[in-house]
Design a protein around this motif. Sequence first.
Motif, PDB file in Angstrom:
ATOM      1  N   ALA A 141       0.831  -1.206   0.000  1.00 32.23           N
ATOM      2  CA  ALA A 141       0.000   0.000   0.000  1.00 32.23           C
ATOM      3  C   ALA A 141       0.867   1.259   0.000  1.00 32.23           C
ATOM      4  O   ALA A 141       0.564   2.233  -0.694  1.00 32.23           O
ATOM      5  CB  ALA A 141      -0.934  -0.008   1.208  1.00 32.23           C
ATOM      6  N   LYS A 142       1.942   1.230   0.753  1.00 32.53           N
ATOM      7  CA  LYS A 142       2.842   2.388   0.856  1.00 32.53           C
ATOM      8  C   LYS A 142       3.448   2.734  -0.499  1.00 32.53           C
ATOM      9  O   LYS A 142       3.570   3.896  -0.853  1.00 32.53           O
ATOM     10  CB  LYS A 142       3.949   2.102   1.873  1.00 32.53           C
ATOM     11  CG  LYS A 142       4.892   3.255   2.111  1.00 32.53           C
ATOM     12  CD  LYS A 142       5.921   2.899   3.157  1.00 32.53           C
ATOM     13  CE  LYS A 142       6.923   4.020   3.322  1.00 32.53           C
ATOM     14  NZ  LYS A 142       7.974   3.662   4.276  1.00 32.53           N
ATOM     15  N   GLU A 143       3.817   1.698  -1.244  1.00 36.60           N
ATOM     16  CA  GLU A 143       4.422   1.941  -2.556  1.00 36.60           C
ATOM     17  C   GLU A 143       3.383   2.028  -3.663  1.00 36.60           C
ATOM     18  O   GLU A 143       3.728   2.184  -4.826  1.00 36.60           O
ATOM     19  CB  GLU A 143       5.432   0.840  -2.880  1.00 36.60           C
ATOM     20  CG  GLU A 143       6.677   0.941  -2.043  1.00 36.60           C
ATOM     21  CD  GLU A 143       7.798   0.060  -2.536  1.00 36.60           C
ATOM     22  OE1 GLU A 143       7.766  -0.400  -3.697  1.00 36.60           O
ATOM     23  OE2 GLU A 143       8.723  -0.174  -1.750  1.00 36.60           O
ATOM     24  N   LYS A 144       2.123   1.909  -3.292  1.00 38.01           N
ATOM     25  CA  LYS A 144       1.019   1.966  -4.266  1.00 38.01           C
ATOM     26  C   LYS A 144       1.277   1.039  -5.451  1.00 38.01           C
ATOM     27  O   LYS A 144       1.151   1.420  -6.606  1.00 38.01           O
ATOM     28  CB  LYS A 144       0.778   3.403  -4.717  1.00 38.01           C
ATOM     29  CG  LYS A 144       0.331   4.305  -3.592  1.00 38.01           C
ATOM     30  CD  LYS A 144       0.183   5.735  -4.057  1.00 38.01           C
ATOM     31  CE  LYS A 144      -0.278   6.666  -2.983  1.00 38.01           C
ATOM     32  NZ  LYS A 144       0.475   6.764  -1.777  1.00 38.01           N
TER      33      LYS A 144
END
Length: 169
Positions: A125-128
């Motif tokens: 999620a952080k790196e999409k």
Amino acid sequence: MAPSTPSPPPLIQKACSNSSRTIDTELCLRVLESIPKVATAKDLQSLAIAIIESGISNSTDTRTHIEAALKGSGAANECKYAYDQVVQRFGAALHEVEIHEYLYPSYELLTASTDYVKLCDAALAKEKKVEDEVISIGNKVVPIFGISACLIVEELEGDHSRVAPTPTA
């Protein structure tokens, strides 16, 4: 009239029962029934072993996919670490169940199936990252393996701790 679908074996129903732990019961039944060694388990001990072994195999395959699909990203490192931990903890739990020790595996199975999968989800999620179906499925089924095995191990622990009544003279 449509043919009725057979009910899942009672042992698999027990493994997928929602007690205080939340798992998708329908997904759990579908996943466990699809694994021949799990579906044909004859007792709780062999069921726990089959589920944990399947979890190790699935997690190892997912980790291998992560290494190839996310090469060079921070998410790859986080997810590889997470899956290394899942495999290690499932392995430790398997060893304990094989020697009929049931207290320790519950903790290992729950930690592996919840905490570490969340690390991988958060890194993605952080790196999409674009949704990767294999990783997504892996992150959904690790808790199925861990929590269902934990439910069976807890059942075994309860059976193991019961003491036969002392015969009266």
